[in-house]
Scaffold this active site. Structure first.
Site, mmCIF file in Angstrom:
data_model
loop_
_atom_site.group_PDB
_atom_site.id
_atom_site.type_symbol
_atom_site.label_atom_id
_atom_site.label_comp_id
_atom_site.label_asym_id
_atom_site.label_seq_id
_atom_site.Cartn_x
_atom_site.Cartn_y
_atom_site.Cartn_z
ATOM 1 N N SER A 93 0.811 -1.206 0.000
ATOM 2 C CA SER A 93 0.000 0.000 0.000
ATOM 3 C C SER A 93 0.849 1.264 0.000
ATOM 4 C CB SER A 93 -0.962 -0.038 1.189
ATOM 5 O OG SER A 93 -2.002 0.878 1.020
ATOM 6 N N LYS A 120 -0.897 -4.020 -3.331
ATOM 7 C CA LYS A 120 -2.146 -3.463 -2.808
ATOM 8 C C LYS A 120 -2.159 -1.991 -3.157
ATOM 9 C CE LYS A 120 -5.515 -2.059 -0.072
ATOM 10 N NZ LYS A 120 -6.003 -0.660 -0.099
#
Length: 389
Positions: A304, A329
């Protein structure tokens, strides 16, 4: 906005595993969350077609409101609606869980103080023990193998599920509750019963290696992470050779990741992302150090916001990235508060690196592959890059 994973587990385990993703950087590596600037929130009200974000949020809100009117659980109704949406990153949290999520972004969490990773053969191995934590008091060390949690075998499980078991999220286990770990060190196998505790942690740790290299390990992008990085750089040796270790970094506040990028870039693009088709951009602030030789270490637990930072430094030619492919992600979530105080989060878009690389489901490929000896390889690369002068 924030992003967490959702696994196909029974409802309470699934929600617990999802919630633990924000805590993964301070417990066990291998999970993700990303929080985008709050000012982007209103964008979710603009739907694009029948499957637009606003329509999906309205569907969840409607299901929760109808359940409350019928005397049923709004949260369970919202979870069913989210499940039907097919959004694999979506999740629903109770009011208390969401408050705990906010605490985690402030660097506070309930747990035992372990970091770990999953080896190629599926084993879960402890990579760090927080000083003063229940795990440290029990004598658990880096390199110990975590075989089981409360009798549930850890080998082969996604690390996020192991985190959920450690934290006791499926039972909403608070500080003071116990968890029994099965451990192995060499030929010794034993169990330890630990009491979970309310802990705080510094997400950035600094090491000075004998050869003058500064290693900045960022476990997660909690509030203040970027400031800690800047302070570490300010006090670093004159030659400035730096390793930014993002292995096992679960993500965190994207604003902190962008501010960290600003420490190494003189302005410019960090990432782009879309919200219901509307394009947005994240930029570094001017004035960063662009001459310091820099290596970024990554692995499958780099996720992320950490992937966002890695992509920016790689695409901008600012750092050599060493390790293994990152998790992948790169989705953007936005929250909706439900009538009972719970919160639903649905995916509204995806981010891309400055060169347009889509991270979600693909991850970032390092410039140089390396496994257990990534730090040693980083030292050799930095030696080849020379002094910043």
């Amino acid at each position: 906005m924030s992003g967490r994973d959702l696994f196909c587990q029974p409802r309470r385990i699934r929600r617990g595993a999802a919630l633990t993703l924000v805590f993964a950087g301070v417990l066990v590596a291998g999970a993700a969350t990303g929080s985008f600037p709050e000012s982007d929130g209103p964008a979710r009200r603009t739907a694009v077609g029948p499957a637009g974000t606003a329509a999906r949020h309205r569907a969840v809100e409607k299901a929760a409101a109808e359940a409350m009117a019928d005397g049923k659980s709004p949260m369970e109704a919202a979870e069913r609606a989210v499940s039907r949406s097919g959004d694999r990153w979506a999740a629903v949290y109770s009011e208390g869980e969401y408050e705990e999520f906010q605490d985690a972004l402030d660097g506070r969490y309930t747990g035992v103080g372990l970091w770990a990773r999953q080896e190629a053969d599926g084993r879960i191995v402890v990579t760090r023990v927080q000083p003063g934590s229940p795990a440290a008091d029990a004598g658990i060390r880096t390199g110990d193998r975590l075989r089981s949690v409360d009798g549930d075998e850890a080998d082969g499980r996604p690390v996020t599920e192991v985190v959920a078991l450690l934290r006791g999220d499926a039972e909403d286990a608070p500080a003071g509750t116990t968890v029994t770990l099965g451990l192995e060190r060499g030929t010794r196998a034993w169990t330890e019963k630990l009491h979970r505790a309310r802990l705080s942690t510094d997400s950035v740790t600094v090491r000075r290696l004998p050869d003058g290299v500064t290693v900045l390990k960022i476990a997660a992008f909690t509030k203040g992470s970027a400031g800690a990085v800047r302070e570490a750089l300010r006090t670093a040796p004159p030659d400035g050779r730096t390793v930014l270790d993002l292995r096992g970094n679960s993500g965190g506040l994207v604003t902190e990741a962008v501010a960290t990028a600003s420490a190494f870039l003189d302005g410019g693009l960090v990432a782009t992302y879309d919200v219901d088709g509307a394009q947005r951009a994240l930029h570094a602030a001017p004035g960063g150090d662009t001459t310091r030789p820099l290596v970024v270490l990554v692995d499958g637990g780099t996720m992320s916001a950490a992937e966002l930072l890695t992509g920016a430094l790689q695409d901008r030619g600012r750092a050599v990235v060493i390790g293994s492919r990152t998790f992948g992600k790169g989705s953007v979530q936005m929250p909706t508060k439900l009538p009972d105080g719970s919160v639903a989060e649905l995916t509204v878009g995806h981010y891309r690196t400055p060169s347009g690389h889509t991270v979600d489901g693909r991850g970032i490929t390092p410039d140089l592959e390396a496994g257990a000896h990534a730090l040693e390889r980083a030292g050799k690369v930095l030696a080849g890059l020379g002094d910043p002068s």
